[in-house]
Scaffold this motif. Structure first.
Motif, short mmCIF file in Angstrom:
data_model
loop_
_atom_site.label_atom_id
_atom_site.label_comp_id
_atom_site.label_asym_id
_atom_site.label_seq_id
_atom_site.Cartn_x
_atom_site.Cartn_y
_atom_site.Cartn_z
N LYS A 1 31.42 21.38 25.31
CA LYS A 1 32.62 21.02 24.82
C LYS A 1 32.64 19.65 24.44
O LYS A 1 33.16 19.38 23.24
CB LYS A 1 33.95 21.44 25.68
CG LYS A 1 34.12 23.00 25.48
CD LYS A 1 35.22 23.60 26.33
CE LYS A 1 35.33 24.95 26.50
NZ LYS A 1 36.42 25.41 27.41
N HIS A 2 32.44 18.76 25.17
CA HIS A 2 32.50 17.27 25.09
C HIS A 2 31.57 16.99 24.15
O HIS A 2 31.92 16.24 23.09
CB HIS A 2 32.26 16.54 26.51
CG HIS A 2 32.01 15.09 26.27
ND1 HIS A 2 33.06 14.33 25.84
CD2 HIS A 2 30.84 14.53 26.44
CE1 HIS A 2 32.63 13.07 25.73
NE2 HIS A 2 31.22 13.01 26.11
N TYR B 1 30.22 15.25 18.55
CA TYR B 1 29.51 15.59 17.38
C TYR B 1 30.79 15.70 15.93
O TYR B 1 30.47 15.02 14.58
CB TYR B 1 28.83 16.91 17.60
CG TYR B 1 27.82 17.09 16.20
CD1 TYR B 1 26.79 16.49 15.97
CD2 TYR B 1 28.34 18.02 15.23
CE1 TYR B 1 26.06 16.91 14.61
CE2 TYR B 1 27.52 18.25 14.02
CZ TYR B 1 26.65 17.76 13.94
OH TYR B 1 25.94 18.09 12.69
N CYS B 2 31.64 16.66 16.23
CA CYS B 2 32.48 16.72 14.99
C CYS B 2 33.21 15.40 14.98
O CYS B 2 33.53 15.28 13.54
CB CYS B 2 33.63 17.77 15.58
SG CYS B 2 32.97 19.46 15.61
N GLN B 3 33.54 14.81 15.67
CA GLN B 3 34.34 13.41 15.28
C GLN B 3 33.38 12.51 14.66
O GLN B 3 33.86 11.77 13.81
CB GLN B 3 35.07 12.88 16.75
CG GLN B 3 35.80 11.59 16.57
CD GLN B 3 36.24 11.09 17.93
OE1 GLN B 3 35.94 11.46 19.00
NE2 GLN B 3 37.06 9.83 17.93
N LEU C 1 32.96 24.06 15.69
CA LEU C 1 32.03 23.74 15.19
C LEU C 1 31.30 24.81 14.84
O LEU C 1 31.32 25.74 15.11
CB LEU C 1 31.03 22.91 16.35
CG LEU C 1 29.70 22.87 15.94
CD1 LEU C 1 29.70 21.27 14.88
CD2 LEU C 1 28.74 22.17 16.91
N LEU C 2 31.01 24.59 13.29
CA LEU C 2 30.20 25.55 12.48
C LEU C 2 28.69 25.25 12.49
O LEU C 2 28.59 24.18 12.21
CB LEU C 2 30.85 25.88 11.12
CG LEU C 2 32.35 26.21 11.25
CD1 LEU C 2 32.87 26.41 9.78
CD2 LEU C 2 32.36 27.55 11.69
N TYR C 3 27.88 26.41 12.70
CA TYR C 3 26.41 25.86 12.33
C TYR C 3 25.71 27.21 11.82
O TYR C 3 26.14 28.42 11.96
CB TYR C 3 25.90 25.79 13.88
CG TYR C 3 25.99 26.89 14.81
CD1 TYR C 3 24.98 27.70 15.08
CD2 TYR C 3 27.15 27.04 15.62
CE1 TYR C 3 24.96 28.67 16.12
CE2 TYR C 3 27.04 27.88 16.75
CZ TYR C 3 26.06 28.80 16.85
OH TYR C 3 26.04 29.88 17.71
N CYS D 1 18.63 20.68 14.60
CA CYS D 1 18.48 21.65 13.82
C CYS D 1 19.75 21.58 12.94
O CYS D 1 19.54 22.10 11.61
CB CYS D 1 18.74 23.04 14.97
SG CYS D 1 18.62 24.46 13.93
N LEU D 2 21.00 21.47 13.45
CA LEU D 2 22.04 21.10 12.54
C LEU D 2 21.71 20.31 11.33
O LEU D 2 22.44 20.46 10.12
CB LEU D 2 23.28 20.66 13.26
CG LEU D 2 23.89 21.71 14.14
CD1 LEU D 2 25.13 21.03 14.81
CD2 LEU D 2 24.44 23.07 13.38
#
Length: 193
Positions: A161-162, A167-169, A138-140, A121-122
């Motif tokens: 969180k992991h 995903y952010c990295q 994380l922004l969505y 979805c992101l």
């Protein structure tokens, strides 16, 4: 006089040893009966809450008559404690392996499915303005809120969180790799030719 005292101690010790041995023998017979008749209804109750079948009543009476009362209570407490520990151990080792393995596998698969749906979805809604904040910054977009809720519901918070950090990295690395045309670092460094 000292000689007579020494003889009486020897006799007294022998009597105690024989009494102890008879007690242990009666106790062993009673506990053997308990083990043999373990599938019967437990109708009789002993001092410390030990339940035993009617078939062992004669062995129990012999055991109580041959041993000191304090010893009987001590041995019964010890037997109850050992039986509880053994029962717990048997329960944990016999049934839990298959059940926990299946449950954990299903839970993990459900988590991965919800996680993949959220990140899909992101990707799909990447052109939308992110308005919602998840863990680790994380922004969505609002359109992915339902997927996010399902993801958080299906996965452990430590896993969420992991995966969010991961995903952010990965997104930061991808952004750096996509910036091929921009120059980064000092401009006065010239490549060796």
């Amino acid at each position: 006089m000292a000689y007579a005292a020494a003889d009486s101690n020897k006799i007294h010790t022998d009597v105690l040893t024989k009494a102890r041995e008879t007690c242990y023998k009666a106790r062993g017979a009673f506990y053997a009966c308990l083990k043999k008749e373990s599938n019967k209804n437990l109708t009789e109750i002993a001092y410390v809450g030990l339940l035993y079948p009617l078939e062992c009543k004669q062995c129990r009476n012999e055991y109580v008559n041959r041993c000191r009362f304090s010893w009987v209570k001590h041995f019964d407490r010890q037997y109850c404690r050992n039986t509880r520990v053994q029962t717990l151990f048997d329960h944990m080792t016999a049934k839990s392996d298959k059940i926990h393995t299946d449950v954990l596998t299903e839970a993990r698969e459900a988590c991965y499915k919800a996680r993949d749906a959220f990140y899909a979805c992101l990707k799909k809604e990447s052109d939308k303005n992110p308005t919602e904040i998840a863990s680790v910054g994380l922004l969505y977009p609002l359109e992915c809120k339902q997927c996010r809720n399902e993801y958080v519901k299906q996965c452990r918070s430590s896993w969420v969180k992991h995966f969010d950090r991961q995903y952010c990295q990965n997104k930061r690395v991808q952004t750096l790799l996509d910036d091929k045309g921009s120059t980064r670092g000092p401009s006065n460094i010239k490549p060796n030719t």
